[in-house]
Enzyme design. Structure first.
Site, PDB file in Angstrom:
ATOM      1  N   HIS A   1      -2.622 -15.740   8.607  1.00  0.00           N
ATOM      2  CA  HIS A   1      -2.794 -16.069  10.023  1.00  0.00           C
ATOM      3  C   HIS A   1      -2.865 -17.577  10.240  1.00  0.00           C
ATOM      4  O   HIS A   1      -3.442 -18.310   9.430  1.00  0.00           O
ATOM      5  CB  HIS A   1      -4.067 -15.423  10.562  1.00  0.00           C
ATOM      6  CG  HIS A   1      -4.021 -13.926  10.606  1.00  0.00           C
ATOM      7  ND1 HIS A   1      -3.350 -13.225  11.583  1.00  0.00           N
ATOM      8  CD2 HIS A   1      -4.549 -12.984   9.770  1.00  0.00           C
ATOM      9  CE1 HIS A   1      -3.473 -11.927  11.363  1.00  0.00           C
ATOM     10  NE2 HIS A   1      -4.200 -11.753  10.265  1.00  0.00           N
TER      11      HIS A   1
ATOM     12  N   VAL B   1     -21.798  -1.794 -10.482  1.00  0.00           N
ATOM     13  CA  VAL B   1     -23.163  -2.330 -10.435  1.00  0.00           C
ATOM     14  C   VAL B   1     -24.103  -1.288  -9.842  1.00  0.00           C
ATOM     15  O   VAL B   1     -23.854  -0.742  -8.763  1.00  0.00           O
ATOM     16  CB  VAL B   1     -23.203  -3.638  -9.615  1.00  0.00           C
ATOM     17  CG1 VAL B   1     -24.638  -4.134  -9.462  1.00  0.00           C
ATOM     18  CG2 VAL B   1     -22.328  -4.703 -10.264  1.00  0.00           C
TER      19      VAL B   1
ATOM     20  N   ILE C   1     -16.116 -10.047   5.199  1.00  0.00           N
ATOM     21  CA  ILE C   1     -14.864 -10.803   5.153  1.00  0.00           C
ATOM     22  C   ILE C   1     -13.737  -9.903   5.638  1.00  0.00           C
ATOM     23  O   ILE C   1     -12.939  -9.361   4.870  1.00  0.00           O
ATOM     24  CB  ILE C   1     -14.582 -11.339   3.730  1.00  0.00           C
ATOM     25  CG1 ILE C   1     -15.831 -12.031   3.161  1.00  0.00           C
ATOM     26  CG2 ILE C   1     -13.405 -12.294   3.752  1.00  0.00           C
ATOM     27  CD1 ILE C   1     -16.297 -13.254   3.938  1.00  0.00           C
TER      28      ILE C   1
ATOM     29  N   SER D   1     -10.542  -9.526   8.713  1.00  0.00           N
ATOM     30  CA  SER D   1      -9.461 -10.438   9.104  1.00  0.00           C
ATOM     31  C   SER D   1     -10.062 -11.666   9.793  1.00  0.00           C
ATOM     32  O   SER D   1     -10.948 -11.525  10.639  1.00  0.00           O
ATOM     33  CB  SER D   1      -8.511  -9.727  10.063  1.00  0.00           C
ATOM     34  OG  SER D   1      -7.472 -10.577  10.452  1.00  0.00           O
TER      35      SER D   1
ATOM     36  N   CYS E   1      13.333   1.863 -12.411  1.00  0.00           N
ATOM     37  CA  CYS E   1      13.232   2.184 -10.979  1.00  0.00           C
ATOM     38  C   CYS E   1      14.566   1.848 -10.324  1.00  0.00           C
ATOM     39  O   CYS E   1      14.906   0.676 -10.172  1.00  0.00           O
ATOM     40  CB  CYS E   1      12.096   1.395 -10.329  1.00  0.00           C
ATOM     41  SG  CYS E   1      11.998   1.560  -8.531  1.00  0.00           S
TER      42      CYS E   1
ATOM     43  N   CYS F   1      12.676   6.408  -2.770  1.00  0.00           N
ATOM     44  CA  CYS F   1      12.248   7.701  -3.304  1.00  0.00           C
ATOM     45  C   CYS F   1      10.753   7.739  -3.616  1.00  0.00           C
ATOM     46  O   CYS F   1      10.226   8.785  -3.996  1.00  0.00           O
ATOM     47  CB  CYS F   1      13.059   8.070  -4.542  1.00  0.00           C
ATOM     48  SG  CYS F   1      12.461   7.385  -6.102  1.00  0.00           S
TER      49      CYS F   1
ATOM     50  N   CYS G   1      11.202   7.480 -11.004  1.00  0.00           N
ATOM     51  CA  CYS G   1      10.770   6.600 -12.100  1.00  0.00           C
ATOM     52  C   CYS G   1       9.392   6.908 -12.673  1.00  0.00           C
ATOM     53  O   CYS G   1       9.060   6.452 -13.761  1.00  0.00           O
ATOM     54  CB  CYS G   1      10.823   5.140 -11.671  1.00  0.00           C
ATOM     55  SG  CYS G   1       9.644   4.691 -10.375  1.00  0.00           S
TER      56      CYS G   1
END
Length: 493
Positions: A50, A173, A351, A353, A417, A454, A459
């Protein structure tokens, strides 16, 4: 070992803090409960850098957004992750919207956002021919960009590990204790013991960058009382054949729930749209819904009409962390501070946007806080290496370079892939890197194997075989995304 700083959380913020600290002499670690970095909010967001016109002037959000956005171009080059300075447009559809655009422009000016201007409808449609004909103007922010959030997280974390940071994976934790040492509680001297399911980790300072769970970590330490409430946002992703729909990141004028539904190119050549904004209590609620997908499609259609729904190849949901005070009032800013009562404990919470954008600047900001806690200037790490070589893309190489890659490593001659033209050489490199992939989604995030049309239908069996071989584990132990997400249950013959 006693660490100088233990960072709880291996998302983009924790990784940036770790890399910044690795520039100095000391012992540092990241403690991550998942089996890889970028497994929370950092892997499921808009991938937007941003410009910084949205945050309220004078807040940490505003300051660190603008600073972080300015850091991304050079960091992307040094650490070899995808970033593109494509610019953004906040689109207005009527006079009320244009008044809001003007306010955003003035806010951006106050925040120090460069290359920001209001444009009329004629210029808007020249820049973005597919935009709704009813659009009458926009705010153009030329400093905005797009990034692969999980690739960036991996790059920051890997560079930190290259410079001596220890990464604890699958280490959740469960408790934090602080034992005071000589000097007494008033001096703040002490040693933290972080209890996990695997081991106890001791550190002089603790940084809480636990994202959606930052409130719980803070409570474990007896630090600031705040609450993280999750906001789920759904997205859809279009096939790369739709890449021409937009070149800028296209926003609608925001509302009280956020920046609204956007339409943006990705650094990989797809078109991404979203998110919705659904508040709830479940921090693990990453499911998509028919109603949510309909909402994204209808709202994105206001920006670009006639988006071909048949070309949607994937949908996903991410969860954002919104911080509230103990009394229920919104914090409305990042929480980045040494705790007032638990000295040596630094909260980096709420935290949301523009957290992805601000992350590199948050790393610098937190390193400064730690230096003040230490009470002495940091000694530079003379062995710090600020660059990282990523995995070279076979798909993007020219024919001559492809031939060289195959000659150097025959595994580059095997396409695994087909959709994204990812080779076995790239997959092996992703597994064997300093912060290597250990499951299918880890390979996917590092190489794009499985991200094509796909969606890994072709893959995934081969990637499973490669993971089994390179990690030295049975194929039945290979997982999709950590935990108990095993791909296979046993042999049929």
């Amino acid at each position: 070992m006693i660490y100088d700083v233990a960072i709880i959380g291996g998302g983009i913020v924790g990784a940036c803090i770790a890399r910044e600290l690795s520039k100095y002499k000391g012992h540092f670690c990241i403690i991550e409960k998942a089996d890889d970095v970028a497994c929370g909010t950092s892997k499921a967001n808009s991938g937007i850098v941003h410009a910084g016109f949205d945050a309220k002037p004078g807040t940490l959000m505003a300051k660190l957004n603008v600073e972080g956005a300015a850091m991304y171009p050079e960091l992307a080059k040094a650490l070899h992750f995808d970033y593109k300075n494509n610019g953004s447009l906040v689109i207005a559809f009527n006079e009320d919207d244009m008044e809001h655009v003007q306010k955003l422009y003035e806010r951006g000016q106050a925040n120090g956002v460069p290359a920001l201007r209001v444009i009329d409808g004629e210029e808007l449609h020249k820049l973005e021919p597919s935009v709704n004909e009813e659009a009458c103007g926009a705010l153009l922010a030329e400093s905005a960009g797009i990034v692969s959030p999980y690739m960036a997280t991996w790059a920051f974390a890997e560079n930190a590990v290259m410079n001596g940071v220890k990464l604890f994976r699958e280490t959740e934790v469960h408790g934090i204790e602080k034992n005071e040492v000589s000097g007494g509680a008033e001096s703040g001297a002490g040693l933290f013991t972080i209890h996990t399911g695997k081991c106890d980790i001791q550190a002089k300072c603790v940084v809480n960058a636990a994202g959606l769970y930052a409130d719980q970590i803070s409570a474990m330490a007896g630090a600031r009382d705040f609450v993280i409430k999750p906001r789920r946002g759904e997205y859809y992703l279009l096939d790369n054949k739709c890449a021409g729909l937009a070149s800028h990141t296209l926003f609608q004028t925001p509302d009280k729930m956020g920046k609204g539904v956007l339409v943006t190119p990705t650094v990989d050549g797809n078109i991404l749209s979203g998110p919705t904004a659904a508040d709830g209590d479940d921090k693990t609620a990453t499911e998509t819904t028919a109603s949510g997908q309909d909402e994204v499609f209808i709202k994105s259609g206001k920006t670009i009409p006639d988006i071909p729904r048949r070309n949607i190849i994937n949908s996903f949901a991410g969860v954002r962390a919104l911080a509230y005070n103990a009394d229920g009032s919104p914090v409305n800013d990042f929480i980045i501070e040494e705790d007032a009562s638990v000295k040596g404990f630094v909260n980096v919470g709420g935290i949301c946007s523009p957290g992805l954008t601000a992350a590199p600047a948050i790393g610098v900001y937190v390193a400064d806080i730690i230096e003040k806690i230490r009470g002495a200037a940091w000694e530079k790490n003379p062995d710090f290496v600020g660059v990282r070589k990523g995995i070279e893309s076979f798909k993007d190489a020219d024919d001559e370079r492809r031939a060289q890659l195959i000659e150097e490593n025959p595994l580059y001659g095997r396409i695994i892939c087909r959709c994204e033209m990812i080779t076995e050489g790239e997959i092996v490199a992703a597994i064997k890197s300093p912060v290597g992939a250990v499951d299918l989604d880890g390979v996917k995030r590092r190489t794009r194997a499985g991200m094509g049309r796909c969606q890994s239908g072709f893959c995934s069996p081969r990637v499973t075989e490669i993971l089994s071989r390179e990690l030295g584990i049975p194929m039945t132990d290979v997982r999709k995304n950590g935990g108990c997400s095993y791909i296979l249950t046993g042999k049929t013959r």
